[in-house]
Every structure is written in structure tokens, then in C-alpha cells.
Design an enzyme around this catalytic site. Structure first.
Site, PDB file in Angstrom:
ATOM      1  N   ALA A 182       0.869  -1.170   0.000  1.00 53.08           N
ATOM      2  CA  ALA A 182       0.000   0.000   0.000  1.00 53.08           C
ATOM      3  C   ALA A 182       0.909   1.224   0.000  1.00 53.08           C
ATOM      4  CB  ALA A 182      -0.871  -0.018   1.241  1.00 53.08           C
ATOM      5  N   GLY A 240       0.467  -4.901   0.985  1.00 49.93           N
ATOM      6  CA  GLY A 240      -0.731  -4.930   0.138  1.00 49.93           C
ATOM      7  C   GLY A 240      -0.483  -5.618  -1.198  1.00 49.93           C
ATOM      8  N   GLU A 247      -0.810  -9.183  -0.448  1.00 54.72           N
ATOM      9  CA  GLU A 247      -2.246  -9.395  -0.172  1.00 54.72           C
ATOM     10  C   GLU A 247      -3.051  -9.416  -1.473  1.00 54.72           C
ATOM     11  OE1 GLU A 247      -2.100  -6.226   2.784  1.00 54.72           O
ATOM     12  OE2 GLU A 247      -3.050  -7.602   4.214  1.00 54.72           O
ATOM     13  N   GLU A 262       4.417  -5.230   7.388  1.00 54.47           N
ATOM     14  CA  GLU A 262       3.659  -4.196   8.102  1.00 54.47           C
ATOM     15  C   GLU A 262       4.102  -3.971   9.538  1.00 54.47           C
ATOM     16  OE1 GLU A 262       2.334  -6.358   6.011  1.00 54.47           O
ATOM     17  OE2 GLU A 262       0.792  -5.415   4.793  1.00 54.47           O
TER      18      GLU A 262
END
Ligand code: COA
Length: 260
Positions: A66, A112, A115, A135
Site C-alpha cells: 500500500a 498490500g 495481499e 507491516e
């Protein structure tokens, strides 16, 4: 539709969706996530698309996570909203998509990015791929399904270790962990993805959609996967694809599935 951060190209019923922010290692900012959502909505009814390949632009990254610069000053509520919207609009959409989605991981797949790859129905990777959920090194936890999908794929202990250490694993370790199904040299990655897509497209799209739903049911709380399978199996008998598939077999010819 035209996009700024992704490329969507369709050829021979295979649509390649490329995250295209190579200077930022294809990090997922708000706009990119919104474009991925819009593209999937469009692809759902696009008759020219039978299989989707998700990949990243350039030779370095699939998606490096992200976009950290966007959420660095978020509040508790904003953080929660970011994750909830991401799940609903992108990651769950991909995981439950009725057409097969293959992630072709061509480099870093972090946070992300991993993911996103894990939301796809299965993954292949290039030899230079590096995968991880870093993270906790940023003081957050994975928020786009990583704490759920990683243990489903690699097992609880390995997921715990990967998330706690925030470390990366290479493509061969990802293969050993069942996180990816195949590893190839980078230059062969898309060819392999297309070859797999080609094999898939020989089969009934209606049956494949039912199979995706039944397999996913195994991972949904409160849903009995066996019941879902029985229901889907029964439904298959009412499809044109079933008539064609069984007649073709009995007539010793190749099936030409109408996709109905
Ligand atoms: N969010 C925002 N920007 C990112 C990013 C992310 N997740 N990942 C990479 N970028 C940007 C970098 O800030 C840099 O931008 P700049 O050139 O404007 O400074 C550019 O992409 C290139 O990255 P850089 O760090 O210079 O490349 P590198 O080869 O030295 O390192 C990584 C590659 C993947 C190890 C490193 O970029 C990294 O650790 N990224 C963050 C990974 C992460 O924690 N993801 C989880 C987010 S929840």
C-alpha cells in the site's frame, strides 16, 4: 475506460491487468485501488475476458505494498475505514471473482502487494520475486486480508513467523511454502501465465465459476462448503456446458463450451 495507474489489455480472451506505477514500485495508492475496482467491475460482464492475469509493470516489482505516503498520518477511524474499503472494493472482489484470476508475481510483492496476489485464485512467480508482509516493521498489521489469507496458504506457524519478523522470502521458498504454484525465469513468466490461462479456457466457464464459489466456501465462517459443493454440483446439471461436456465425451470429440 481509460486508467492512469493500471493497464488493461485483452487478447485471446485473456485480460492482463498491470499495476503501472513503476517509479513507486507499483505501490497501491487510493487512485490505483479505485481503478482496480472499476476494472474488475467492467471485466465481470466483458464477454472478451475469460481469465485475468494480474501483474506489475517493470522488472522489479509486482506491487511493493500500500502507498505508505498516503496513510502515514491517518487516525484510528481512517485506518479502519481504509482496510474495510479495501477489503470490500478490491480484495474480496478479486477473491470471489467468477472468472479465474492468476497473479503473475514479477518482483517484490510486499504488504498490500502480497495481499493482492493472495486475493487472486492462485499465484506464479518469477525467480527474482520477493514476498513478505512487512507491516509490523511500520507499526501496523496487514490490513487487506494478510492475517487471514497467509495462514490459509502457508499454515499458521509460517504466517506467524513471516508477519512477526516482517521478513521477505524468495520465490523458491514461496514455492516450498505453497504460496506460489510455479516459479519461472522472469522472461518466461507471462508466457507461463498465458499457458495456464489457455488450459483453463478449454473448460466450462460456468463450472469454473461454481468451483471458485465452492472452494472459497471452505474459508468462510458460517458457510458449509460441502453444502455449497452439493448445490453447485446439482446446478451444473442444468447448464448447456454440462450437456456439451458430457455429449462431447461420449461422442469422442473435443467439447466446445457455450459458457451457459
Ligand atoms: N509506498 C510508497 N512508496 C513506495 C512503496 C510503498 N509501499 N514502496 C516503494 N515506494 C517508493 C519509494 O519511496 C521510492 O520512491 P522515491 O524514488 O520517490 O523515493 C520508489 O518507490 C523506489 O523505492 P526504493 O525504496 O528506492 O527502492 P529499493 O530498491 O531501494 O527498495 C523495497 C525496494 C521494496 C525494499 C522498498 O521500496 C520498500 O521497503 N518498500 C516498502 C515496502 C513495504 O513496507 N510495504 C508494505 C506497506 S504496508
Amino acid at each position: 475506460m481509460s486508467y492512469q495507474n493500471i493497464l488493461v489489455e485483452t487478447e485471446n480472451y485473456i485480460t492482463t491487468l498491470t499495476i503501472n506505477r513503476p517509479k513507486k514500485l507499483n505501490a497501491l495508492n487510493r487512485e490505483t485501488l479505485s481503478e482496480i475496482h472499476d476494472a474488475f467491475v467492467e471485466l465481470e460482464s466483458d464477454e472478451e475476458t475469460k481469465v485475468i492475469i494480474l501483474t506489475g509493470s517493470g522488472e522489479k516489482a509486482f506491487v511493493a505494498g500500500a502507498d505508505i505516503s498516503e496513510f502515514a498520518d491517518y487516525s484510528v477511524e481512517e485506518g479502519k475505514d481504509l482496510a474495510a474499503r479495501g477489503h470490500k472494493e478490491v480484495f474480496d472482489v478479486i477473491a470471489n471473482f467468477k472468472k479465474p484470476v492468476i497473479a503473475a508475481v514479477n518482483g517484490f510483492a510486499l504488504g498490500g502487494g502480497l495481499e493482492l496476489a493472495m486475493a487472486a485464485h492462485f499465484r506464479i512467480a518469477s525467480e527474482n520475486a520477493k514476498l513478505g508482509l512487512p507491516e509490523t516493521s511500520l507499526g501496523v498489521i496487514p490490513g487487506y486480508g494478510g492475517t487471514q489469507r497467509l495462514p490459509q496458504l502457508v499454515g499458521k506457524g509460517r504466517a506467524m513467523e513471516m508477519i512477526m519478523t516482517a521478513g521477505m522470502i524468495d520465490a523458491n521458498q514461496a514455492l516450498q511454502y505453497n504460496l506460489v504454484n510455479h516459479v519461472t525465469p522472469l522472461e518466461d513468466l507471462m508466457e507461463l501465465a498465458e499457458k495456464l490461462a489457455g488450459k483453463i479456457m478449454k473448460n466450462s466457464t460456468v463450472a469454473i465459476a461454481q468451483a471458485i464459489e465452492a472452494i472459497n466456501a471452505n474459508y468462510e465462517d458460517g458457510v458449509n462448503g460441502f453444502e455449497k459443493e452439493i448445490e453447485g454440483f446439482g446446478k451444473s446439471f442444468g447448464t448447456e456446458d454440462f450437456k456439451e461436456g458430457t455429449s462431447a465425451f461420449l461422442q469422442k470429440r473435443k467439447a466446445e463450451f457455450p459458457g451457459e
